[in-house]
Design an enzyme around this catalytic site. Sequence first.
Site, PDB file in Angstrom:
ATOM      1  N   HIS A 104       0.814  -1.181  -0.005  1.00 22.27           N
ATOM      2  CA  HIS A 104       0.152  -0.001  -0.147  1.00 22.27           C
ATOM      3  C   HIS A 104       0.943   1.262   0.046  1.00 22.27           C
ATOM      4  O   HIS A 104       1.758   1.025  -0.413  1.00 22.27           O
ATOM      5  CB  HIS A 104      -0.964  -0.263   1.353  1.00 22.27           C
ATOM      6  CG  HIS A 104      -1.554  -1.422   1.266  1.00 22.27           C
ATOM      7  ND1 HIS A 104      -2.788  -1.651   0.319  1.00 22.27           N
ATOM      8  CD2 HIS A 104      -1.457  -2.515   1.899  1.00 22.27           C
ATOM      9  CE1 HIS A 104      -3.163  -3.100   0.774  1.00 22.27           C
ATOM     10  NE2 HIS A 104      -2.451  -3.251   1.695  1.00 22.27           N
ATOM     11  N   GLU A 153      -2.235   0.408   7.897  1.00 19.25           N
ATOM     12  CA  GLU A 153      -1.561  -0.583   7.422  1.00 19.25           C
ATOM     13  C   GLU A 153      -0.162  -0.134   6.501  1.00 19.25           C
ATOM     14  O   GLU A 153       0.884  -0.551   6.662  1.00 19.25           O
ATOM     15  CB  GLU A 153      -2.344  -1.611   6.261  1.00 19.25           C
ATOM     16  CG  GLU A 153      -1.329  -2.727   5.817  1.00 19.25           C
ATOM     17  CD  GLU A 153      -2.250  -3.493   4.845  1.00 19.25           C
ATOM     18  OE1 GLU A 153      -3.330  -3.225   4.555  1.00 19.25           O
ATOM     19  OE2 GLU A 153      -1.691  -4.718   4.357  1.00 19.25           O
ATOM     20  N   GLU A 199       1.172 -11.472   5.946  1.00 17.26           N
ATOM     21  CA  GLU A 199       0.205 -10.741   6.575  1.00 17.26           C
ATOM     22  C   GLU A 199       0.517 -10.971   8.057  1.00 17.26           C
ATOM     23  O   GLU A 199       0.405 -11.823   8.844  1.00 17.26           O
ATOM     24  CB  GLU A 199      -1.050 -11.500   6.417  1.00 17.26           C
ATOM     25  CG  GLU A 199      -1.654 -11.548   4.964  1.00 17.26           C
ATOM     26  CD  GLU A 199      -2.182  -9.998   4.608  1.00 17.26           C
ATOM     27  OE1 GLU A 199      -2.105  -9.211   5.456  1.00 17.26           O
ATOM     28  OE2 GLU A 199      -2.781  -9.921   3.445  1.00 17.26           O
TER      29      GLU A 199
END
Length: 264
Positions: A10, A24, A144
């Site tokens: 991101h 995030e 993750e």
Amino acid sequence: MKKVFIDAGHGGNDPGASGHDLKEKDITLAIARQTKNYLDKMFSGVDVKVSRTKDRSVTLKERTNAANAWGADVLVSIHVNAGGGRGFESYMYNGAFKGKEKTREIQKVLHEAILEETGFVNRGMKEQNFHMVRASQMPAVLTENGFIDRKEDAVLLKSAAFLNKIAKGHAVGIANVLRLPKKQGIVSQVMYRVVTGSFENYTYAKELVRLLAKKDMEAFIDPHTSRGKTYYRVVTGSFQELANAKKRVSTLESYGFDSFIVNV
Ligand SMILES: [Zn+2]
């Protein structure tokens, strides 16, 4: 020279997941930077590139194009989870491709190094049709790292010390995968850590840090996880020499704070 491409998920106008005052994109950037730092500092024979070094927008295609054009040996894409759950999972591409078994091996080495360093709850090694693992021409794994919208994980992700552990796990995993030699003369800088209290309750740990500050004792909270349970250690000193750590313990005792020494 081995080439490692670290992707900070991101960025810019894409914040990724959010929760508990965390975004995030900020966490992935911090982990990616630190992972590069660890690799540069601790290992030789490695060249590390990151997909972004600041908060900016980069498309998925731009990321994999950069890694492919550079000819990276391995790509790791760093993310933070959301949407119900807790802990750590990793992904490789779920389709058929050349070198799938080798990629699975790499995923395993990386997965285990990160779990060992962080103590995260293990959600397992998985496969998925994500762009980052599909469009990379080299073995690629997406991680993750905890759930941003889950209180127990969010508290960990708010700690710079814990993000460093995640980064170290990535760096050690990558080094194991590529069999990178450790730099000569590198010894762990810190051998002994003084801990003034270890709590299951984060608020208690924060209160102790405040009380210590009143005595001019600088402290930080180091979340320590074991078997999925988190303890918040209040660290009041890190030393190479045991004698110095003992001195710190006496000083703390004179202020009424019982402390103990742990090896790191
Ligand atoms: Zn993400």
